[in-house]
Design a protein around this motif. Structure first.
Motif, PDB file in Angstrom:
ATOM      1  N   SER A   9     -25.643  57.302  39.088  1.00  0.00           N
ATOM      2  CA  SER A   9     -26.711  57.037  38.119  1.00  0.00           C
ATOM      3  C   SER A   9     -28.047  57.350  38.779  1.00  0.00           C
ATOM      4  O   SER A   9     -28.165  57.292  40.010  1.00  0.00           O
ATOM      5  N   SER A  11     -30.283  55.383  38.764  1.00  0.00           N
ATOM      6  CA  SER A  11     -30.696  54.116  39.396  1.00  0.00           C
ATOM      7  C   SER A  11     -30.266  54.045  40.867  1.00  0.00           C
ATOM      8  O   SER A  11     -30.689  53.166  41.600  1.00  0.00           O
ATOM      9  N   ASP A  12     -29.427  54.998  41.310  1.00  0.00           N
ATOM     10  CA  ASP A  12     -29.007  55.053  42.727  1.00  0.00           C
ATOM     11  C   ASP A  12     -29.910  55.980  43.546  1.00  0.00           C
ATOM     12  O   ASP A  12     -29.640  56.250  44.716  1.00  0.00           O
ATOM     13  N   GLY A  64     -22.480  51.997  42.400  1.00  0.00           N
ATOM     14  CA  GLY A  64     -22.568  50.541  42.366  1.00  0.00           C
ATOM     15  C   GLY A  64     -21.633  49.932  41.337  1.00  0.00           C
ATOM     16  O   GLY A  64     -21.043  50.624  40.514  1.00  0.00           O
TER      17      GLY A  64
HETATM   18  C1  RP5 Z   1     -22.718  53.071  38.556  1.00  0.00           C
HETATM   19  O1  RP5 Z   1     -23.163  51.949  37.905  1.00  0.00           O
HETATM   20  C2  RP5 Z   1     -23.894  53.685  39.251  1.00  0.00           C
HETATM   21  O2  RP5 Z   1     -23.505  54.202  40.484  1.00  0.00           O
HETATM   22  C3  RP5 Z   1     -24.910  52.577  39.378  1.00  0.00           C
HETATM   23  O3  RP5 Z   1     -24.998  52.085  40.708  1.00  0.00           O
HETATM   24  C4  RP5 Z   1     -24.370  51.484  38.472  1.00  0.00           C
HETATM   25  C5  RP5 Z   1     -25.331  51.133  37.384  1.00  0.00           C
HETATM   26  O4  RP5 Z   1     -25.643  52.299  36.643  1.00  0.00           O
HETATM   27  P1  RP5 Z   1     -26.802  52.279  35.549  1.00  0.00           P
HETATM   28  O5  RP5 Z   1     -26.371  51.293  34.523  1.00  0.00           O
HETATM   29  O6  RP5 Z   1     -28.074  51.846  36.260  1.00  0.00           O
HETATM   30  O7  RP5 Z   1     -26.899  53.685  35.029  1.00  0.00           O
HETATM   31  O8  RP5 Z   1     -22.203  53.988  37.652  1.00  0.00           O
END
Ligand code: RP5
Length: 165
Positions: A9, A11-12, A64
């Motif tokens: 994501s 967010s990473d 995550g």
């Molecule tokens: C995983 O879910 C990603 O690697 C990230 O760390 C986590 C949250 O993703 P978002 O909801 O912020 O896109 O797929």
């Protein structure tokens, strides 16, 4: 020979940038992608099956929560996959860590600590250095700098102690 840095994501991105910065310092070639295993598995598959064609030798996979991304990638390649668990609000990243490190026998993911993008990059460089003497020299300088930094800490401590006495 390149390293693929794949995050699940946007967010990473902070952890991805940590890894990329370190790879750049070592002069290692890389590609960066955001591809989620559960939101875009067909894009992920297309990317992974072309690793060899695209000169990718090592993968850093950052994810995550239920962090299946590194394991899914490992199932599609014989390149070493280094997994980076991302810190979460709910469990501080223990959820991500266990999802990545506890891969069942036969499909391993080499796992670093929570948010440890820098360490993932160092391991990726160490793997590539097995066939690259210049890169090996750069890693040796990195190791010597670590020793120097501890020596500097000792000097700083001694100075502080002098001031206290
Ligand atoms: C995983 O879910 C990603 O690697 C990230 O760390 C986590 C949250 O993703 P978002 O909801 O912020 O896109 O797929």
């Amino acid at each position: 020979m390149k390293v693929a840095v794949i995050m699940g994501s946007i967010s990473d991105e902070k952890i991805g940038f940590d890894a990329v910065k370190k790879l750049k310092e070592f002069g290692v070639e890389y590609e960066v992608r955001v591809i989620s295993a559960h939101r875009a598995h067909s894009i992920l598959e297309k990317y992974c099956i072309n690793f060899e064609k695209n000169d990718i030798s090592v993968v850093i996979a950052i994810a995550g929560k239920a962090a299946h991304l590194p394991g899914v990638i490992a199932s599609m390649t014989s390149c070493p996959v280094i997994g980076v668990p991302v810190k979460t609000d709910m469990m501080g990243g223990l959820d991500s860590l266990l999802s990545i490190v506890q891969m069942p026998t036969g499909v391993p993911v080499a796992t670093v600590g929570v948010n440890a993008g820098v360490n993932a990059a160092i391991i990726a460089a160490q793997i590539l250095a097995l066939k690259d003497n210049k890169l090996k020299e750069k890693l040796e300088i990195h190791r010597i700098n670590n020793v120097k930094s501890v020596n500097d800490m000792q000097l700083e401590l001694e100075k502080k102690l002098e001031g206290e006495m």
